[in-house]
Scaffold this motif. Structure first.
Motif, PDB file in Angstrom:
ATOM      1  N   PRO A   1      40.665  -9.277  -5.641  1.00  0.00           N
ATOM      2  CA  PRO A   1      41.990  -8.602  -5.310  1.00  0.00           C
ATOM      3  C   PRO A   1      42.443  -8.870  -3.761  1.00  0.00           C
ATOM      4  O   PRO A   1      41.583  -8.782  -2.742  1.00  0.00           O
ATOM      5  CB  PRO A   1      41.863  -7.169  -5.471  1.00  0.00           C
ATOM      6  CG  PRO A   1      40.789  -7.038  -6.491  1.00  0.00           C
ATOM      7  CD  PRO A   1      40.006  -8.093  -6.141  1.00  0.00           C
ATOM      8  N   ASP A   2      43.401  -9.384  -3.626  1.00  0.00           N
ATOM      9  CA  ASP A   2      44.092  -9.653  -2.390  1.00  0.00           C
ATOM     10  C   ASP A   2      44.202  -8.227  -1.267  1.00  0.00           C
ATOM     11  O   ASP A   2      43.884  -8.177  -0.282  1.00  0.00           O
ATOM     12  CB  ASP A   2      45.738 -10.086  -2.374  1.00  0.00           C
ATOM     13  CG  ASP A   2      45.597 -11.619  -3.087  1.00  0.00           C
ATOM     14  OD1 ASP A   2      44.491 -12.099  -3.035  1.00  0.00           O
ATOM     15  OD2 ASP A   2      46.816 -11.844  -3.333  1.00  0.00           O
ATOM     16  N   ASP A   3      44.304  -7.178  -2.020  1.00  0.00           N
ATOM     17  CA  ASP A   3      44.421  -6.120  -1.170  1.00  0.00           C
ATOM     18  C   ASP A   3      42.995  -5.182  -1.301  1.00  0.00           C
ATOM     19  O   ASP A   3      42.896  -3.991  -1.177  1.00  0.00           O
ATOM     20  CB  ASP A   3      45.364  -5.174  -1.908  1.00  0.00           C
ATOM     21  CG  ASP A   3      45.177  -4.481  -3.385  1.00  0.00           C
ATOM     22  OD1 ASP A   3      44.290  -5.098  -4.086  1.00  0.00           O
ATOM     23  OD2 ASP A   3      45.841  -3.754  -3.862  1.00  0.00           O
ATOM     24  N   ALA A   4      41.893  -5.782  -1.596  1.00  0.00           N
ATOM     25  CA  ALA A   4      40.594  -5.159  -1.850  1.00  0.00           C
ATOM     26  C   ALA A   4      40.244  -4.893  -0.269  1.00  0.00           C
ATOM     27  O   ALA A   4      40.238  -5.559   0.635  1.00  0.00           O
ATOM     28  CB  ALA A   4      39.624  -5.967  -2.305  1.00  0.00           C
ATOM     29  N   VAL A   5      39.967  -3.372  -0.171  1.00  0.00           N
ATOM     30  CA  VAL A   5      39.383  -2.824   1.166  1.00  0.00           C
ATOM     31  C   VAL A   5      37.949  -2.290   0.912  1.00  0.00           C
ATOM     32  O   VAL A   5      37.794  -1.551  -0.005  1.00  0.00           O
ATOM     33  CB  VAL A   5      40.304  -1.723   1.515  1.00  0.00           C
ATOM     34  CG1 VAL A   5      39.897  -1.177   2.972  1.00  0.00           C
ATOM     35  CG2 VAL A   5      41.855  -2.295   1.784  1.00  0.00           C
ATOM     36  N   GLU A   6      37.079  -2.671   2.088  1.00  0.00           N
ATOM     37  CA  GLU A   6      35.630  -2.187   1.944  1.00  0.00           C
ATOM     38  C   GLU A   6      35.444  -0.552   2.388  1.00  0.00           C
ATOM     39  O   GLU A   6      36.272  -0.115   3.204  1.00  0.00           O
ATOM     40  CB  GLU A   6      34.881  -3.077   2.716  1.00  0.00           C
ATOM     41  CG  GLU A   6      33.426  -2.608   2.595  1.00  0.00           C
ATOM     42  CD  GLU A   6      32.510  -3.155   3.505  1.00  0.00           C
ATOM     43  OE1 GLU A   6      31.430  -2.665   3.936  1.00  0.00           O
ATOM     44  OE2 GLU A   6      32.646  -4.638   3.719  1.00  0.00           O
ATOM     45  N   VAL A   7      35.184   0.404   1.409  1.00  0.00           N
ATOM     46  CA  VAL A   7      35.175   1.550   1.537  1.00  0.00           C
ATOM     47  C   VAL A   7      33.620   2.345   1.638  1.00  0.00           C
ATOM     48  O   VAL A   7      33.563   3.457   1.912  1.00  0.00           O
ATOM     49  CB  VAL A   7      35.927   2.531   0.542  1.00  0.00           C
ATOM     50  CG1 VAL A   7      37.552   2.065   0.845  1.00  0.00           C
ATOM     51  CG2 VAL A   7      35.685   2.095  -0.784  1.00  0.00           C
ATOM     52  N   GLY A   8      32.723   1.359   1.397  1.00  0.00           N
ATOM     53  CA  GLY A   8      31.285   2.224   1.291  1.00  0.00           C
ATOM     54  C   GLY A   8      30.344   0.902   0.977  1.00  0.00           C
ATOM     55  O   GLY A   8      30.518   0.093   0.810  1.00  0.00           O
ATOM     56  N   ALA A   9      29.209   1.632   0.574  1.00  0.00           N
ATOM     57  CA  ALA A   9      28.048   0.655   0.129  1.00  0.00           C
ATOM     58  C   ALA A   9      27.122   1.434  -0.706  1.00  0.00           C
ATOM     59  O   ALA A   9      26.844   2.453  -0.424  1.00  0.00           O
ATOM     60  CB  ALA A   9      27.325  -0.022   1.540  1.00  0.00           C
ATOM     61  N   ILE A  10      26.526   0.968  -1.841  1.00  0.00           N
ATOM     62  CA  ILE A  10      25.502   1.467  -2.485  1.00  0.00           C
ATOM     63  C   ILE A  10      24.238   1.463  -1.829  1.00  0.00           C
ATOM     64  O   ILE A  10      23.677   0.394  -1.452  1.00  0.00           O
ATOM     65  CB  ILE A  10      25.676   0.636  -4.029  1.00  0.00           C
ATOM     66  CG1 ILE A  10      26.854   0.668  -4.662  1.00  0.00           C
ATOM     67  CG2 ILE A  10      24.360   1.335  -4.814  1.00  0.00           C
ATOM     68  CD1 ILE A  10      27.005   0.038  -5.925  1.00  0.00           C
ATOM     69  N   VAL A  11      23.868   2.589  -1.667  1.00  0.00           N
ATOM     70  CA  VAL A  11      22.299   2.874  -1.018  1.00  0.00           C
ATOM     71  C   VAL A  11      21.116   2.929  -1.788  1.00  0.00           C
ATOM     72  O   VAL A  11      20.103   2.894  -1.298  1.00  0.00           O
ATOM     73  CB  VAL A  11      22.472   3.680   0.202  1.00  0.00           C
ATOM     74  CG1 VAL A  11      23.533   3.054   0.965  1.00  0.00           C
ATOM     75  CG2 VAL A  11      22.878   5.039  -0.172  1.00  0.00           C
ATOM     76  N   ASP A  12      21.430   3.551  -2.980  1.00  0.00           N
ATOM     77  CA  ASP A  12      20.203   3.921  -3.828  1.00  0.00           C
ATOM     78  C   ASP A  12      20.738   4.356  -5.278  1.00  0.00           C
ATOM     79  O   ASP A  12      21.846   4.326  -5.510  1.00  0.00           O
ATOM     80  CB  ASP A  12      19.549   5.353  -3.189  1.00  0.00           C
ATOM     81  CG  ASP A  12      18.096   5.369  -3.494  1.00  0.00           C
ATOM     82  OD1 ASP A  12      17.584   4.662  -4.442  1.00  0.00           O
ATOM     83  OD2 ASP A  12      17.430   6.184  -2.874  1.00  0.00           O
TER      84      ASP A  12
END
Length: 235
Positions: free
Chosen positions: A58-69
């Motif tokens: 998506p053109d409007d994808a925004v990173e909001v976090g990360a999977i840690v476990d």
């Protein structure tokens, strides 16, 4: 958040437009913190995990976090959000599909359920049936479409919407462009870069830090991509 949406838990109030509320992310009503889930009967197609490419991202994808476990034994994952669950982390809770990136691998997965858990967010993603499947997702950076972010009230802004806006003062003097936002614990701060010249004549980038509070920030016009501030160029 990477710093695309990082920090962002402060909420400051200023004088603009009568007790304007400024901040990266704004605390939402308690209902927004409740577990979200896909409607019964919609799982068959929505639960699928799709392989994505740069073209389908998506053109409007925004990173909001990360999977840690992994979380538990039934395929749930634990996400370190770039903003608290009661603030910008609501974007993770409201979205029905997450876009995952790990190295060059891209995929998207339906969010069957999601909820706040302590200082993180936990979720059950489509096709993640057990702990091993959840562990395989560790390290994925989680993106959400900007169009899936919860709506905000008047004078409330997500940091991502302020990046790239031009900043001018009330006299119309250009002060630069917003390149980052900083959370100093009390309020948000605009980090602004502008063209400057070093003593040896080299072109360099100057920097201004302007508190994002109503006493200094007068208007934010996203359509015009401009922020008007009460700030002099020689401050």
């Amino acid at each position: 958040m990477s710093d695309r949406e990082s920090g962002g838990s402060s909420r400051a109030k200023g004088a603009a437009r009568a007790r304007a509320s400024f901040g990266a992310f704004v605390r939402k009503p308690a209902a927004s913190a409740a577990a979200a889930s896909i409607a019964p009967g919609a799982e068959s197609e929505a639960a699928l995990t799709h392989v994505e490419s740069a073209e389908t991202w998506p053109d409007d994808a925004v990173e909001v976090g990360a999977i840690v476990d992994a979380y538990g034994l039934k395929g749930w994952v634990k996400v370190a959000a770039h903003a608290d669950a009661g603030h910008g982390g609501d974007a993770l809770l409201s979205a029905k599909r997450w876009w995952l990136m790990k190295g060059r691998e891209r995929k998207s997965a339906a969010v069957l359920q999601s909820k706040p858990h302590s200082d993180s967010i936990v979720a059950h993603l489509g096709d993640s049936a057990d702990r091993d499947a959840a562990l395989a997702l560790r390290g994925c950076r989680v993106h959400v479409r900007r169009s899936d972010f919860p709506s905000l009230g008047a004078d409330e802004y997500y940091w991502v919407d302020l990046l790239g806006l031009d900043v001018v003062n009330e006299a119309g003097v250009a002060l630069g462009q917003v390149v980052d936002m900083i959370d100093n614990g009390a309020h948000s701060v605009l980090r602004i870069e502008y063209p400057a010249t070093a003593k040896d004549g080299r072109a360099v980038k100057g920097e201004r830090l302007i508190p994002f509070v109503g006493v200094y920030v007068k208007t934010v016009d996203r359509a015009a991509r401009q922020i008007v501030v009460d700030w002099e160029a020689d401050y």
